[in-house]
Design an enzyme around this catalytic site. Structure first.
Site, short mmCIF file in Angstrom:
data_model
loop_
_atom_site.label_atom_id
_atom_site.label_comp_id
_atom_site.label_asym_id
_atom_site.label_seq_id
_atom_site.Cartn_x
_atom_site.Cartn_y
_atom_site.Cartn_z
N GLY A 1 6.61 5.21 8.53
CA GLY A 1 5.77 6.41 8.53
C GLY A 1 5.86 7.10 9.87
O GLY A 1 6.87 7.01 10.57
N SER A 2 4.78 7.75 10.25
CA SER A 2 4.79 8.58 11.46
C SER A 2 4.56 7.75 12.72
O SER A 2 4.02 6.64 12.67
CB SER A 2 3.70 9.64 11.34
N GLU B 1 9.20 1.56 11.35
CA GLU B 1 10.28 2.54 11.16
C GLU B 1 9.62 3.90 11.17
O GLU B 1 8.90 4.26 10.24
CB GLU B 1 11.01 2.24 9.84
N GLY C 1 2.05 4.67 13.25
CA GLY C 1 2.73 3.45 13.71
C GLY C 1 2.01 2.82 14.89
O GLY C 1 1.86 1.59 14.96
N CYS D 1 13.56 10.31 7.10
CA CYS D 1 13.45 9.82 8.49
C CYS D 1 14.79 9.94 9.19
O CYS D 1 14.85 10.25 10.37
CB CYS D 1 13.03 8.36 8.56
N LYS E 1 0.88 -1.18 0.00
CA LYS E 1 0.00 0.00 0.00
C LYS E 1 0.91 1.22 0.00
O LYS E 1 1.43 1.62 1.03
CB LYS E 1 -0.87 -0.01 1.27
N GLU F 1 10.30 15.98 15.02
CA GLU F 1 10.71 15.72 13.64
C GLU F 1 9.95 16.70 12.74
O GLU F 1 8.73 16.66 12.68
CB GLU F 1 10.38 14.28 13.26
P1 ADP Z 1 3.19 10.85 6.80
O1 ADP Z 1 2.67 11.65 7.95
O2 ADP Z 1 4.65 10.95 6.58
O3 ADP Z 1 2.35 10.92 5.55
P2 ADP Z 1 1.87 8.53 7.66
O4 ADP Z 1 2.32 7.74 8.82
O5 ADP Z 1 0.64 9.35 7.77
O6 ADP Z 1 3.11 9.36 7.27
O7 ADP Z 1 1.70 7.62 6.38
C1 ADP Z 1 2.55 6.54 6.06
C2 ADP Z 1 1.72 5.47 5.38
O8 ADP Z 1 0.72 5.04 6.28
C3 ADP Z 1 0.98 5.94 4.12
O9 ADP Z 1 0.98 4.89 3.17
C4 ADP Z 1 -0.43 6.17 4.64
O10 ADP Z 1 -1.41 6.04 3.64
C5 ADP Z 1 -0.56 5.07 5.65
N1 ADP Z 1 -1.60 5.29 6.67
C6 ADP Z 1 -2.07 6.47 7.13
N2 ADP Z 1 -3.03 6.28 8.05
C7 ADP Z 1 -3.18 4.94 8.19
C8 ADP Z 1 -4.00 4.09 8.99
N3 ADP Z 1 -4.87 4.57 9.85
N4 ADP Z 1 -3.85 2.75 8.88
C9 ADP Z 1 -2.96 2.23 8.02
N5 ADP Z 1 -2.16 2.97 7.23
C10 ADP Z 1 -2.25 4.30 7.29
#
Ligand code: ADP
Ligand code: MG
Length: 483
Positions: free
Chosen positions: A230-231, A252, A235, A286, A177, A385
């Protein structure tokens, strides 16, 4: 080379098709703010179909394929990726706003991941274990099964390469995804993997929204392992969702990584890294080395030399291939602008800012690289960050104080240590909390061989390198009694 794919389609079980009800998301070029195309907006049902296809593929030829043959296919994907380097580069340059050189470096790295993991596929071995008389005991490394990969927009190709490469090498099947803001190269990657002969259903790609397709994947009861980059906030959501199914995760989650510069450092070597580790990819990294900690004796000199470089940095459209491109989106620009404003409003001093080139498109997502000096270690800008081209400089007096400040955030991803004193290098490398330590360099060129991951809120588990293969597999112990 030419390769075609319909950006609005997702890949499930070897078939390219529209997302449920033909739903789509707009893809915006952050250099201009214009819509460049659309991608599919996968639903829960699409994810269910993708997981089912991945399960079927595991039960098919992929699940029985000897490791050496899996490795050959992965290696072939790497070779094909190299052939399509220009296409991947061009797509990423427009989709996420990376200057051409940086987009190209990512395309090359993705190919290199396939080369590395293709070669590694048949080299992961179990052990035999000395045990009681009358037993023979050994361990097997087996795939988890169906793996879910939820990845961000900052290094779409590198991160897809490292997690899909590692997972495939161990014989898993994958559902990928990609991020809302970075779907295109993931789709092209899958298209190229198909051309390289990866069997149907082994890699499925469902583009879409995090809260929809991402959440459906993270909580799916038939997924056996989740890797997420991601964030911190998301996470946590991923870990909670996986906990419901007792599924292992690799997280990560970024960092606030220090670069610690001692009085005896070789500044000619250090200065370019102090600057680049913060502005590479417009700071959306990151592992950005974004907390610059400098010992008092060289404090003014380091600030002056960094300021000189930062004020010469040019920011403009990604296709112009300048030092810094736009941020990935208007949302990200807004977040970073707010950090810079918060810094100045709290009385912090800006030591230098880069240059926005003339005639920038009004809706482009540009931010000037910014160097803040004398930043208190406990302030917002030194703790959080930012994910933009903002460097903060913090003075310190002693080694003990350096350790305290370095370890004084919730994160622990990477640390750079700049000193010519060998004993101090060793002491600092042990004392600092981080998953990767770089001595007299920062990032070591990004080596795919180097295990990567964090401690604390930076997450856990290791991706990259051979180490990742242990995370993408599960150990089985076999004890045979034969007296
Ligand atoms: P950023 O803030 O850097 O965009 P995110 O952590 O929001 O990082 O996003 C990283 C990934 O996680 C993206 O592919 C995003 O679509 C996905 N994502 C965001 N929200 C959710 C969620 N609730 N469940 C699963 N995946 C998610
Ligand atoms: Mg975009």
């Amino acid at each position: 080379m030419k390769i075609s794919f319909n950006t609005e389609e997702i890949l499930i079980g070897g078939s390219w098709r529209k997302a449920e009800n033909g739903a789509t998301l707009e893809v915006i070029n952050p250099s201009t703010g214009e819509v460049m195309c659309k991608i599919g907006r996968g639903s829960k049902k699409d994810v269910n179909d993708a997981v089912k296809a991945a399960r079927d593929a595991l039960d098919g030829e992929w699940g029985r394929m000897p490791a050496v043959e899996r490795g050959r296919i992965i290696t072939k994907i790497g070779e094909k990726l190299k052939q399509y380097e220009d296409e991947l580069t061009a797509l990423e340059t427009r989709d996420v706003g990376k200057p051409v050189k940086q987009a190209r470096a990512d395309a090359i790295a993705m190919a290199r991941y396939m080369e590395f993991y293709g070669g590694a596929a048949d080299k992961v071995m179990g052990h035999t274990i000395p045990y009681l008389d009358g037993y023979t005991v050994y361990t097997l490394r087996e795939p988890h099964g169906v793996t879910g990969h939820i990845i961000p927009w900052n290094y779409p190709m590198q991160i897809a390469g490292r997690c899909i490469g590692g997972a495939l090498a161990m014989g898993n099947t994958c559902v990928l995804k990609p991020a809302e803001d970075a779907g295109l190269t993931a789709l092209l990657f899958a298209r190229i993997a198909e051309e390289a002969g990866l069997p149907k259903g082994v890699l499925n790609v469902v583009s879409g929204v995090g809260a929809e397709a991402g959440a459906a994947l993270a909580s799916h009861p038939d997924v056996d392992h989740i890797s997420f980059t991601g964030s911190v906030g998301i996470g946590k959501e991923i870990q909670k969702a996986a906990a419901e199914n007792i599924v292992p995760v690799t997280l990560e989650l970024g960092g606030k990584s220090p670069q610690i510069v001692f009085d005896d450092a070789d500044l000619d070597a250090a200065i370019p890294f102090l600057v680049n580790a913060g502005i590479q990819n417009a700071g959306q990294t990151c592992s950005a080395g974004s907390r610059i900690m400098v010992q008092r004796g060289i404090y003014e000199e380091v600030i002056n030399r960094m300021a000189e470089k930062i004020s010469a940095l040019k920011v403009g459209p990604s296709t112009d291939d300048l030092d810094v491109g736009p941020l990935v989106s208007a949302k990200q620009k807004d977040i970073v602008d707010r950090y810079i404003n918060a810094g100045t409003q709290s009385g912090l001093t800006i030591a230098a800012q880069g240059i926005l080139v003339d005639n920038l498109p009004e809706k482009g997502c540009y931010v000037k690289p910014t160097l803040f000096r004398d930043v208190p270690p406990d302030s917002k800008l030194a703790q959080e960050e930012i994910f933009g081209p903002v460097q903060v400089v913090i003075p310190f007096e002693s080694e003990a104080e350096a350790i305290k400040i370095a370890n004084g955030t919730e994160y622990g991803l990477v640390t750079g240590i700049w000193t010519e004193n060998g004993a101090r290098q060793m002491r600092m490398a042990k004392a600092v909390k981080a998953g990767q330590i770089f001595i007299n360099n920062y990032g070591a060129g990004g080596g795919v061989e180097l295990p990567f991951g964090g401690v604390g809120k930076s997450g856990f588990g290791r991706e990259k390198g051979f180490e990742a293969l242990y995370g993408f597999s599960v150990l089985k112990t076999v004890a045979a009694k034969h007296d």
